[in-house]
Scaffold this motif. Sequence first.
Motif, PDB file in Angstrom:
ATOM      1  N   ARG A  32       5.029   0.138   2.908  1.00 43.85           N
ATOM      2  CA  ARG A  32       4.893   0.805   1.610  1.00 43.85           C
ATOM      3  C   ARG A  32       5.960   1.871   1.428  1.00 43.85           C
ATOM      4  NH1 ARG A  32      -1.728   1.177   1.962  1.00 43.85           N
ATOM      5  NH2 ARG A  32      -2.113  -0.992   1.356  1.00 43.85           N
ATOM      6  N   ASP A  50       9.220   0.132   0.612  1.00 46.62           N
ATOM      7  CA  ASP A  50       9.215  -0.288  -0.787  1.00 46.62           C
ATOM      8  C   ASP A  50       9.430   0.897  -1.713  1.00 46.62           C
ATOM      9  OD1 ASP A  50       8.787  -2.944  -0.104  1.00 46.62           O
ATOM     10  OD2 ASP A  50       6.610  -2.764  -0.204  1.00 46.62           O
ATOM     11  N   GLU A  74      12.399   1.561  -4.550  1.00 47.24           N
ATOM     12  CA  GLU A  74      12.113   1.904  -5.948  1.00 47.24           C
ATOM     13  C   GLU A  74      12.741   3.240  -6.327  1.00 47.24           C
ATOM     14  OE1 GLU A  74      10.602   0.027  -8.281  1.00 47.24           O
ATOM     15  OE2 GLU A  74      10.680  -1.538  -6.753  1.00 47.24           O
ATOM     16  N   LYS A 124      16.108  -5.360   5.333  1.00 42.42           N
ATOM     17  CA  LYS A 124      15.315  -5.155   4.120  1.00 42.42           C
ATOM     18  C   LYS A 124      15.882  -4.035   3.265  1.00 42.42           C
ATOM     19  CE  LYS A 124      10.805  -3.807   2.325  1.00 42.42           C
ATOM     20  NZ  LYS A 124       9.385  -3.523   2.606  1.00 42.42           N
ATOM     21  N   ARG A 160      12.519 -11.794  -1.645  1.00 41.62           N
ATOM     22  CA  ARG A 160      11.625 -10.730  -2.078  1.00 41.62           C
ATOM     23  C   ARG A 160      10.477 -11.309  -2.906  1.00 41.62           C
ATOM     24  NH1 ARG A 160      13.732  -5.674   0.038  1.00 41.62           N
ATOM     25  NH2 ARG A 160      15.869  -6.195   0.591  1.00 41.62           N
ATOM     26  N   ALA A 171       4.728  -4.677  -3.116  1.00 36.39           N
ATOM     27  CA  ALA A 171       5.598  -4.352  -4.243  1.00 36.39           C
ATOM     28  C   ALA A 171       6.544  -5.511  -4.522  1.00 36.39           C
ATOM     29  CB  ALA A 171       6.401  -3.088  -3.929  1.00 36.39           C
ATOM     30  N   SER A 191       9.617  -5.395  -4.469  1.00 38.68           N
ATOM     31  CA  SER A 191      10.722  -5.278  -3.515  1.00 38.68           C
ATOM     32  C   SER A 191      10.317  -5.663  -2.096  1.00 38.68           C
ATOM     33  CB  SER A 191      11.262  -3.850  -3.507  1.00 38.68           C
ATOM     34  OG  SER A 191      10.239  -2.922  -3.178  1.00 38.68           O
ATOM     35  N   SER A 192       9.030  -5.895  -1.846  1.00 36.10           N
ATOM     36  CA  SER A 192       8.583  -6.321  -0.519  1.00 36.10           C
ATOM     37  C   SER A 192       9.193  -7.674  -0.169  1.00 36.10           C
ATOM     38  CB  SER A 192       7.059  -6.433  -0.483  1.00 36.10           C
ATOM     39  OG  SER A 192       6.432  -5.193  -0.696  1.00 36.10           O
ATOM     40  N   ASP A 205       7.006  -9.051   4.781  1.00 32.81           N
ATOM     41  CA  ASP A 205       6.063  -7.962   4.508  1.00 32.81           C
ATOM     42  C   ASP A 205       4.763  -8.511   3.930  1.00 32.81           C
ATOM     43  OD1 ASP A 205       7.973  -6.060   5.224  1.00 32.81           O
ATOM     44  OD2 ASP A 205       8.626  -5.719   3.159  1.00 32.81           O
TER      45      ASP A 205
END
Length: 414
Positions: A186, A189, A193, A214, A263, A332, A334-335, A339
């Motif tokens: 988290r 991510d 963001e 990542k 992603r 998210a 973007s994960s 993940d």
Amino acid sequence: MTTTDGQNAGSSIRLERVRKQYKRQGEPAVAELDLEISAGEIVAFVGPSGCGKTTTLKMINRLVEPTSGQIYIGDRDVTHENPDELRQSIGYVIQSGGLFPHWTVERNVGAIPRVLGWNKSEIARRTDELLHLVGLDPAEFGKRLPKDMSGGQQQRVGVARALAADPPVLLMDEPFSAVDPITRVRLQDSLIEIQKKVGKTIVIVTHDFEEATKLGDRVVIFSKGGHVEQYGTPAEILANPANDFVREFIGSGATLAQLSLTRVKDVELDTVTTATVDEASDDVVTRARAANSSWVVVVDGQRRPRAWPSIEEVASVPRVSAYVDARLPTVAPSSTLQDALDVMLAASQGGALVTDGDGGLLGWLRIGRVIDIIRGQLDEAQPDEIGYIEFAEAENGQPGTKPGSSANPGSTAP
């Protein structure tokens, strides 16, 4: 240079023939390093213990003084600047946030602006702005002490403090290594963001190659003496390791590391039926059945998920319960798919809810969809690389249900 919202944009970083030789050590910690980092990029430093990655990071803000060479931030040669003033112009984040334990959150965040002579109203405005940016409510967290917060929350405050004076460069020394795996995902991510909004130049040291691929727009793989074995995008490194050292460092799990290149935002999500607290249960059940759904997601006024009861659970009470399920698996956009799979496995669920940067519900990612993509990427993988996901053969598409089981851990019963 500033961004559209008036913040300082990132600056390039350039190291020219930088060397660090410690006394009474035969070999230099870093020998003749040349490296250029573009403005606004996240670059991850990774390599075996003792390779000079942390020394290199600390030479950028001169916590470690280079023995020779030049370091430029933008067009400034910072190797001869006042080191205290230099560090005040560069954000720095360490493990566990490095917060002052007897200071409140708002006082921690405002530390550098106070040193720089900002007035109280400017500091208060900036503190509120940054706490919102890292996902903490200033009214709830501003007066807290670090000991009254979780490790993940402390790390968010550490990021806010590092950004307080609006520096163009943010240095991060293994910032997420001290938190549990789910919190770490988290926080990763959140950083992605945040970077979309602030556009800083970020250099992050990590011992975890998966984290490097990542987070990093580009990755530097160091060997002993600060020697750069490869510098490139994650895709370039994974597809074309430069030499045997890089191949060995990436290891036999390189195929699974490819999952870090895909992603959640690249995958089609399923829609979900939502309900709000205190809504009439009959209306919710009717809506869910019309959508051919056996469960719903209860959301708050900002569409943040609270629970995902089955329609039978909803129908058992006149109105939708206000119960909050702290075990909800969320990821998210973007994960990475790795993940997402980890979150699903940890929660023993058949999928995960996808939420935006503000926690608002975007959709539902089924474990079956993830497994299909993984299998496509692992066509040539060794059997032991995919053994841990074999259980997904029994995946039935139901959230809150372990494949092959009729139990529903996602119950809304208090």
